[in-house]
Scaffold this motif. Structure first.
Motif, PDB file in Angstrom:
ATOM      1  N   GLU A 103       0.827  -1.198   0.000  1.00 24.10           N
ATOM      2  CA  GLU A 103       0.000   0.000   0.000  1.00 24.10           C
ATOM      3  C   GLU A 103       0.870   1.262   0.000  1.00 24.10           C
ATOM      4  N   PRO A 104       0.288   2.404  -0.332  1.00 22.58           N
ATOM      5  CA  PRO A 104       1.041   3.660  -0.226  1.00 22.58           C
ATOM      6  C   PRO A 104       1.598   3.861   1.178  1.00 22.58           C
ATOM      7  N   PHE A 105       2.865   4.266   1.246  1.00 23.11           N
ATOM      8  CA  PHE A 105       3.522   4.516   2.531  1.00 23.11           C
ATOM      9  C   PHE A 105       3.078   5.881   3.063  1.00 23.11           C
ATOM     10  N   HIS A 106       3.450   6.149   4.312  1.00 23.44           N
ATOM     11  CA  HIS A 106       3.013   7.376   4.969  1.00 23.44           C
ATOM     12  C   HIS A 106       4.184   8.261   5.397  1.00 23.44           C
ATOM     13  N   GLY A 107       5.364   8.053   4.788  1.00 24.20           N
ATOM     14  CA  GLY A 107       6.503   8.916   5.098  1.00 24.20           C
ATOM     15  C   GLY A 107       6.321  10.318   4.537  1.00 24.20           C
ATOM     16  N   PRO A 108       7.230  11.236   4.867  1.00 21.46           N
ATOM     17  CA  PRO A 108       7.090  12.636   4.442  1.00 21.46           C
ATOM     18  C   PRO A 108       6.973  12.824   2.932  1.00 21.46           C
ATOM     19  N   PHE A 109       7.837  12.153   2.173  1.00 23.02           N
ATOM     20  CA  PHE A 109       7.791  12.345   0.726  1.00 23.02           C
ATOM     21  C   PHE A 109       6.528  11.743   0.133  1.00 23.02           C
ATOM     22  N   ALA A 110       6.150  10.530   0.603  1.00 21.92           N
ATOM     23  CA  ALA A 110       4.934   9.891   0.100  1.00 21.92           C
ATOM     24  C   ALA A 110       3.715  10.746   0.390  1.00 21.92           C
ATOM     25  N   ALA A 111       3.626  11.280   1.622  1.00 21.93           N
ATOM     26  CA  ALA A 111       2.483  12.111   1.987  1.00 21.93           C
ATOM     27  C   ALA A 111       2.418  13.362   1.111  1.00 21.93           C
ATOM     28  N   PHE A 112       3.569  13.967   0.843  1.00 21.36           N
ATOM     29  CA  PHE A 112       3.618  15.147  -0.018  1.00 21.36           C
ATOM     30  C   PHE A 112       3.182  14.802  -1.441  1.00 21.36           C
TER      31      PHE A 112
END
Length: 248
Positions: free
Chosen positions: A127-136
């Motif tokens: 699934e989509p990750f939730h780190g800073p770059f992914a969230a951005f």
């Protein structure tokens, strides 16, 4: 084009044919599924991929059943995952790549896992990750999907199989609300989570919807860069894996 229309899979298939970089990323996802299933699911039974799409796991592992639950027009994919036509306690493993966040009623899906899985079997979700770059990135990438880490509910107001999904759903359920998940579904346990390391190639390939940024001949170089960036994976990664096992 209509992202909920049947022509989407045909066009995505043509995109994948000309993108070696992206094909390799999908194959690596297949190998991750297989590796983790062998490590955590010590039972025999059916292996089923949900929402297989145009890069099904059966291309790498023919024994896996591929259910393309996103291909049928005007069909809510969650109805298939939340009411599967499988016998009780018949499955060893379910695999889902970027499909869980499209389920508008996750609790129904978990109930089906408890019904259909053998004890010791489980589900593996990429699934989509939730780190800073992914969230951005995910907040700005697709008009048809959001990325709301603070959304109060697990259920999302989806208007179609590909419209209205919350790409942060795996974070909400398995990280933010993990205690609630364990309380509501005591027969399931989260036994493993890991971050996918092929995010650079996935990003540069453009995925299935955007133009590739660099030629395929640079794939070996990009792999080396990914290894060098490994310590920064929690900041830069785009996908993560969650392994759920039925314990009772």
């Amino acid at each position: 084009m209509d992202v909920d229309g049947s022509e989407r899979l045909e066009l995505h298939g043509k995109v994948l044919e000309r993108k070696q970089m992206l094909r390799e990323v999908f194959v690596e996802f297949h190998h991750a599924f297989h590796r983790l299933a062998d490590r955590y699911f010590k039972v025999e039974g059916l292996e089923v991929e949900l929402g297989a799409g145009i890069a099904p796991m059966r291309n790498s592992y023919p024994e896996v059943l591929a259910t393309d639950i996103v291909a049928t027009e005007q069909l809510d994919m969650a109805l298939n995952a939340e009411a599967m036509s499988l016998d009780d306690h018949s499955a060893r493993a379910f695999y889902g790549q970027n499909c869980f966040h499209h389920f508008p009623h996750p609790d129904r899906f978990f109930t089906e896992l408890e019904r259909t899985l053998k004890i010791g079997g489980g589900a593996i979700l990429i699934e989509p990750f939730h780190g800073p770059f992914a969230a951005f990135l995910y907040k700005r990438l697709f008009k048809s999907e959001g990325f709301e880490m603070h959304f109060p509910s697990w259920e999302t107001p989806s208007t179609g199989p590909m419209n209205g999904a919350n790409q942060a759903l795996s974070y909400i359920v398995f990280v933010r609300d993990r205690q609630a998940f364990e309380r509501k579904h005591p027969g399931l346990e989260i036994v493993h989570q890991e971050i996918c390391g092929n995010y650079l190639r996935y990003l540069i390939s453009g995925g299935l919807n955007f133009r590739q940024l660099l030629p395929d001949l640079l794939i070996p170089v990009l792999k080396v860069i990914e290894k060098l960036l490994y310590p920064l994976r929690r900041v830069l990664a785009l996908h993560h894996i969650v392994v759920i096992r039925r314990k009772s």
